[in-house]
Design a protein around this motif. Structure first.
Motif, mmCIF file in Angstrom:
data_model
loop_
_atom_site.group_PDB
_atom_site.id
_atom_site.type_symbol
_atom_site.label_atom_id
_atom_site.label_comp_id
_atom_site.label_asym_id
_atom_site.label_seq_id
_atom_site.Cartn_x
_atom_site.Cartn_y
_atom_site.Cartn_z
ATOM 1 N N MET A 126 0.821 -1.185 0.000
ATOM 2 C CA MET A 126 0.000 0.000 0.000
ATOM 3 C C MET A 126 0.872 1.259 0.000
ATOM 4 S SD MET A 126 -3.213 0.749 2.547
ATOM 5 C CE MET A 126 -3.547 -0.974 2.651
ATOM 6 N N PHE B 73 2.553 1.634 -3.339
ATOM 7 C CA PHE B 73 1.559 2.015 -4.348
ATOM 8 C C PHE B 73 1.310 3.518 -4.294
ATOM 9 C CE2 PHE B 73 -2.812 2.949 -5.528
ATOM 10 C CZ PHE B 73 -2.920 2.331 -6.766
ATOM 11 N N LYS C 265 2.340 6.737 -6.939
ATOM 12 C CA LYS C 265 1.288 7.529 -7.590
ATOM 13 C C LYS C 265 1.354 9.020 -7.272
ATOM 14 C CE LYS C 265 -1.147 4.128 -9.467
ATOM 15 N NZ LYS C 265 -1.359 4.007 -10.892
ATOM 16 N N ALA D 137 -8.027 4.763 -7.785
ATOM 17 C CA ALA D 137 -7.192 3.600 -8.114
ATOM 18 C C ALA D 137 -6.887 2.775 -6.864
ATOM 19 C CB ALA D 137 -5.897 4.056 -8.778
ATOM 20 N N ALA D 138 -6.585 3.451 -5.764
ATOM 21 C CA ALA D 138 -6.281 2.741 -4.517
ATOM 22 C C ALA D 138 -7.529 2.040 -3.972
ATOM 23 C CB ALA D 138 -5.718 3.712 -3.477
ATOM 24 N N GLU D 139 -8.681 2.691 -4.078
ATOM 25 C CA GLU D 139 -9.916 2.076 -3.603
ATOM 26 C C GLU D 139 -10.232 0.805 -4.379
ATOM 27 O OE1 GLU D 139 -13.124 4.959 -3.430
ATOM 28 O OE2 GLU D 139 -11.830 6.350 -2.345
ATOM 29 N N GLN D 140 -10.005 0.840 -5.693
ATOM 30 C CA GLN D 140 -10.231 -0.355 -6.509
ATOM 31 C C GLN D 140 -9.268 -1.468 -6.115
ATOM 32 O OE1 GLN D 140 -9.994 1.201 -10.539
ATOM 33 N NE2 GLN D 140 -12.185 0.843 -10.777
ATOM 34 N N ARG D 141 -8.029 -1.109 -5.866
ATOM 35 C CA ARG D 141 -7.007 -2.117 -5.564
ATOM 36 C C ARG D 141 -7.121 -2.676 -4.152
ATOM 37 N NH1 ARG D 141 -0.624 -1.926 -6.969
ATOM 38 N NH2 ARG D 141 -0.149 -3.921 -6.051
ATOM 39 N N PHE D 142 -7.404 -1.817 -3.170
ATOM 40 C CA PHE D 142 -7.363 -2.238 -1.765
ATOM 41 C C PHE D 142 -8.748 -2.378 -1.127
ATOM 42 C CE2 PHE D 142 -3.324 0.029 -2.556
ATOM 43 C CZ PHE D 142 -2.469 -1.051 -2.422
#
Length: 149
Positions: free
Chosen positions: A1, A4, A8, A56-61
């Protein structure tokens, strides 16, 4: 995290790499602003990019992303989550919350409880850090232990 987010966030936003704190419900990205940058100017000028990084982070994590900055020793949080917490309190514990409400320190039991948590966090920071470190050790031992499968 952490990696990531650092990959970004554009260079120049903060005086160093941003820090990331997370729990099961939220990811908080924090950075230190240069002294010449105001919080409001940073917030407005980076809004679209922050929203894209958060998406993007919400989709990934699988958790919402909140942002905060530090400038001149002051921390400002924006777009943060407030999660409801259920608890059962006995009469004397409820009386503490009622006293805070009656004194005008809080408007509700929820706000009074949040105030109490902040007070403990502020005055017991070393103890909480020691406790978190001990929990990290427990997790390392647990991961290294035998598997049931």
């Amino acid at each position: 995290m952490q990696a990531f987010v650092q990959a970004k966030v554009p260079e120049g936003w903060f005086t160093g790499p941003p820090t990331v704190e997370a729990d099961d419900e939220e990811i908080l990205v924090m950075g230190v602003l240069p002294t010449e940058q105001t919080v409001d100017a940073f917030r407005e000028s980076t809004r679209q990019e922050r929203m894209a990084i958060a998406s993007a982070a919400e989709q990934r994590f699988g958790r919402p992303v909140s942002w905060g900055v530090q400038r001149d020793g002051t921390t400002t949080l924006f777009t943060t989550q407030a999660s409801p917490v259920m608890t059962r309190l006995r009469l004397r514990e409820r009386a503490v919350l009622t006293t805070l409400i009656d004194a005008g320190i809080a408007r509700s039991r929820s706000e009074a409880l949040a105030w109490c948590v902040k007070l403990v966090e502020r005055h017991q920071a070393d103890w909480l850090a020691e406790l978190r470190e001990a929990l990290s050790g427990v997790e390392q031992v647990r991961v290294g232990g035998p598997s049931l499968i």
